[in-house]
Scaffold this motif. Structure first.
Motif, PDB file in Angstrom:
ATOM      1  N   ILE A 256       3.468  46.826  30.499  1.00 17.14           N
ATOM      2  CA  ILE A 256       3.642  45.410  30.857  1.00 17.14           C
ATOM      3  C   ILE A 256       3.420  44.439  29.704  1.00 17.14           C
ATOM      4  O   ILE A 256       3.679  43.250  29.849  1.00 17.14           O
ATOM      5  CB  ILE A 256       2.738  45.011  32.047  1.00 17.14           C
ATOM      6  CG1 ILE A 256       1.257  45.154  31.701  1.00 17.14           C
ATOM      7  CG2 ILE A 256       3.096  45.825  33.281  1.00 17.14           C
ATOM      8  CD1 ILE A 256       0.319  44.601  32.774  1.00 17.14           C
ATOM      9  N   GLN A 257       2.950  44.924  28.559  1.00 22.79           N
ATOM     10  CA  GLN A 257       2.764  44.040  27.405  1.00 22.79           C
ATOM     11  C   GLN A 257       2.988  44.832  26.122  1.00 22.79           C
ATOM     12  O   GLN A 257       2.746  46.029  26.091  1.00 22.79           O
ATOM     13  CB  GLN A 257       1.393  43.354  27.459  1.00 22.79           C
ATOM     14  CG  GLN A 257       0.175  44.259  27.474  1.00 22.79           C
ATOM     15  CD  GLN A 257      -0.212  44.717  26.078  1.00 22.79           C
ATOM     16  OE1 GLN A 257      -0.153  43.956  25.126  1.00 22.79           O
ATOM     17  NE2 GLN A 257      -0.590  45.974  25.950  1.00 22.79           N
ATOM     18  N   PRO A 258       3.457  44.174  25.062  1.00 22.33           N
ATOM     19  CA  PRO A 258       3.871  44.892  23.858  1.00 22.33           C
ATOM     20  C   PRO A 258       2.756  45.225  22.861  1.00 22.33           C
ATOM     21  O   PRO A 258       2.960  46.042  21.981  1.00 22.33           O
ATOM     22  CB  PRO A 258       4.872  43.927  23.212  1.00 22.33           C
ATOM     23  CG  PRO A 258       4.378  42.575  23.624  1.00 22.33           C
ATOM     24  CD  PRO A 258       3.831  42.773  25.022  1.00 22.33           C
ATOM     25  N   SER A 259       1.603  44.617  22.997  1.00 21.70           N
ATOM     26  CA  SER A 259       0.525  44.821  22.028  1.00 21.70           C
ATOM     27  C   SER A 259      -0.212  46.132  22.271  1.00 21.70           C
ATOM     28  O   SER A 259      -0.050  46.760  23.310  1.00 21.70           O
ATOM     29  CB  SER A 259      -0.479  43.669  22.119  1.00 21.70           C
ATOM     30  OG  SER A 259       0.147  42.434  21.908  1.00 21.70           O
ATOM     31  N   SER A 260      -1.055  46.502  21.332  1.00 21.96           N
ATOM     32  CA  SER A 260      -1.913  47.670  21.534  1.00 21.96           C
ATOM     33  C   SER A 260      -2.909  47.364  22.649  1.00 21.96           C
ATOM     34  O   SER A 260      -3.189  46.205  22.961  1.00 21.96           O
ATOM     35  CB  SER A 260      -2.674  47.998  20.244  1.00 21.96           C
ATOM     36  OG  SER A 260      -3.650  46.993  19.984  1.00 21.96           O
ATOM     37  N   TRP A 261      -3.461  48.419  23.250  1.00 29.13           N
ATOM     38  CA  TRP A 261      -4.443  48.174  24.302  1.00 29.13           C
ATOM     39  C   TRP A 261      -5.664  47.465  23.726  1.00 29.13           C
ATOM     40  O   TRP A 261      -6.257  46.622  24.373  1.00 29.13           O
ATOM     41  CB  TRP A 261      -4.813  49.459  25.047  1.00 29.13           C
ATOM     42  CG  TRP A 261      -5.495  50.503  24.225  1.00 29.13           C
ATOM     43  CD1 TRP A 261      -4.916  51.567  23.602  1.00 29.13           C
ATOM     44  CD2 TRP A 261      -6.895  50.590  23.928  1.00 29.13           C
ATOM     45  NE1 TRP A 261      -5.861  52.306  22.940  1.00 29.13           N
ATOM     46  CE2 TRP A 261      -7.095  51.727  23.124  1.00 29.13           C
ATOM     47  CE3 TRP A 261      -7.998  49.810  24.264  1.00 29.13           C
ATOM     48  CZ2 TRP A 261      -8.346  52.095  22.646  1.00 29.13           C
ATOM     49  CZ3 TRP A 261      -9.241  50.186  23.782  1.00 29.13           C
ATOM     50  CH2 TRP A 261      -9.405  51.311  22.983  1.00 29.13           C
ATOM     51  N   HIS A 262      -6.037  47.770  22.506  1.00 23.02           N
ATOM     52  CA  HIS A 262      -7.192  47.113  21.883  1.00 23.02           C
ATOM     53  C   HIS A 262      -6.974  45.613  21.777  1.00 23.02           C
ATOM     54  O   HIS A 262      -7.848  44.817  22.135  1.00 23.02           O
ATOM     55  CB  HIS A 262      -7.449  47.718  20.497  1.00 23.02           C
ATOM     56  CG  HIS A 262      -8.623  47.108  19.806  1.00 23.02           C
ATOM     57  ND1 HIS A 262      -8.489  46.128  18.864  1.00 23.02           N
ATOM     58  CD2 HIS A 262      -9.960  47.314  19.959  1.00 23.02           C
ATOM     59  CE1 HIS A 262      -9.682  45.755  18.439  1.00 23.02           C
ATOM     60  NE2 HIS A 262     -10.589  46.466  19.097  1.00 23.02           N
ATOM     61  N   HIS A 263      -5.803  45.205  21.298  1.00 21.01           N
ATOM     62  CA  HIS A 263      -5.487  43.783  21.181  1.00 21.01           C
ATOM     63  C   HIS A 263      -5.460  43.122  22.558  1.00 21.01           C
ATOM     64  O   HIS A 263      -5.993  42.029  22.740  1.00 21.01           O
ATOM     65  CB  HIS A 263      -4.131  43.601  20.480  1.00 21.01           C
ATOM     66  CG  HIS A 263      -3.761  42.170  20.301  1.00 21.01           C
ATOM     67  ND1 HIS A 263      -4.157  41.435  19.215  1.00 21.01           N
ATOM     68  CD2 HIS A 263      -3.050  41.322  21.092  1.00 21.01           C
ATOM     69  CE1 HIS A 263      -3.698  40.201  19.338  1.00 21.01           C
ATOM     70  NE2 HIS A 263      -3.023  40.116  20.473  1.00 21.01           N
TER      71      HIS A 263
ATOM     72  N   LEU B  14      -7.016  44.007  25.316  1.00 23.88           N
ATOM     73  CA  LEU B  14      -8.351  43.893  25.888  1.00 23.88           C
ATOM     74  C   LEU B  14      -9.192  42.847  25.167  1.00 23.88           C
ATOM     75  O   LEU B  14      -9.951  42.105  25.790  1.00 23.88           O
ATOM     76  CB  LEU B  14      -9.068  45.246  25.848  1.00 23.88           C
ATOM     77  CG  LEU B  14      -8.448  46.377  26.663  1.00 23.88           C
ATOM     78  CD1 LEU B  14      -9.237  47.665  26.461  1.00 23.88           C
ATOM     79  CD2 LEU B  14      -8.348  46.036  28.132  1.00 23.88           C
ATOM     80  N   LYS B  15      -9.044  42.760  23.867  1.00 29.08           N
ATOM     81  CA  LYS B  15      -9.897  41.861  23.089  1.00 29.08           C
ATOM     82  C   LYS B  15      -9.418  40.410  23.096  1.00 29.08           C
ATOM     83  O   LYS B  15     -10.235  39.490  23.156  1.00 29.08           O
ATOM     84  CB  LYS B  15      -9.979  42.373  21.646  1.00 29.08           C
ATOM     85  CG  LYS B  15     -11.016  41.658  20.817  1.00 29.08           C
ATOM     86  CD  LYS B  15     -11.273  42.367  19.504  1.00 29.08           C
ATOM     87  CE  LYS B  15     -12.377  41.684  18.739  1.00 29.08           C
ATOM     88  NZ  LYS B  15     -12.688  42.367  17.490  1.00 29.08           N
ATOM     89  N   TYR B  16      -8.097  40.202  23.071  1.00 34.12           N
ATOM     90  CA  TYR B  16      -7.585  38.852  22.869  1.00 34.12           C
ATOM     91  C   TYR B  16      -6.721  38.285  23.993  1.00 34.12           C
ATOM     92  O   TYR B  16      -6.461  37.087  24.014  1.00 34.12           O
ATOM     93  CB  TYR B  16      -6.754  38.793  21.580  1.00 34.12           C
ATOM     94  CG  TYR B  16      -7.533  39.157  20.352  1.00 34.12           C
ATOM     95  CD1 TYR B  16      -8.527  38.322  19.852  1.00 34.12           C
ATOM     96  CD2 TYR B  16      -7.292  40.350  19.682  1.00 34.12           C
ATOM     97  CE1 TYR B  16      -9.255  38.662  18.725  1.00 34.12           C
ATOM     98  CE2 TYR B  16      -8.006  40.702  18.545  1.00 34.12           C
ATOM     99  CZ  TYR B  16      -8.985  39.849  18.075  1.00 34.12           C
ATOM    100  OH  TYR B  16      -9.701  40.186  16.959  1.00 34.12           O
ATOM    101  N   GLU B  17      -6.252  39.119  24.908  1.00 38.01           N
ATOM    102  CA  GLU B  17      -5.290  38.625  25.895  1.00 38.01           C
ATOM    103  C   GLU B  17      -5.823  38.581  27.326  1.00 38.01           C
ATOM    104  O   GLU B  17      -5.069  38.358  28.263  1.00 38.01           O
ATOM    105  CB  GLU B  17      -4.008  39.466  25.837  1.00 38.01           C
ATOM    106  CG  GLU B  17      -3.298  39.314  24.498  1.00 38.01           C
ATOM    107  CD  GLU B  17      -1.978  40.050  24.440  1.00 38.01           C
ATOM    108  OE1 GLU B  17      -1.390  40.323  25.497  1.00 38.01           O
ATOM    109  OE2 GLU B  17      -1.542  40.351  23.323  1.00 38.01           O
ATOM    110  N   GLY B  18      -7.114  38.817  27.513  1.00 37.19           N
ATOM    111  CA  GLY B  18      -7.707  38.664  28.834  1.00 37.19           C
ATOM    112  C   GLY B  18      -7.592  39.855  29.760  1.00 37.19           C
ATOM    113  O   GLY B  18      -7.894  39.747  30.945  1.00 37.19           O
TER     114      GLY B  18
END
Length: 51
Positions: A26-33, A35-39
Motif C-alpha cells: 500500500i505504500q512505496p517506501s521501506s517499512w522502516h521509513h 514506521l518511523k516517518y509516515e505514521g
C-alpha cells in the motif's frame, strides 16, 4: 494476531509478517521509513496473546 495501523486507524489484521507484506503493497517506501516517518505501526491486537 497483529494490526497494521496508520495514525491509530486499523488498516489490516493478520500475522506480523502479513502486516509487513500489506504495508509494502500500500505504500512505496521501506517499512522502516513508513514506521518511523509516515505514521504506520504494527502492533499486537489488543486482548490477544501473540506467543
Amino acid at each position: 494476531m497483529y494490526q497494521l495501523l496508520r495514525d491509530g486507524k486499523v488498516l489490516f489484521e493478520g500475522t506480523a509478517n502479513e502486516c509487513y507484506i500489506h504495508l509494502h503493497k500500500i505504500q512505496p517506501s521501506s517499512w522502516h521509513h513508513a514506521l518511523k516517518y509516515e505514521g504506520y505501526s504494527v502492533v499486537p491486537k489488543e486482548g490477544e496473546s501473540n506467543e
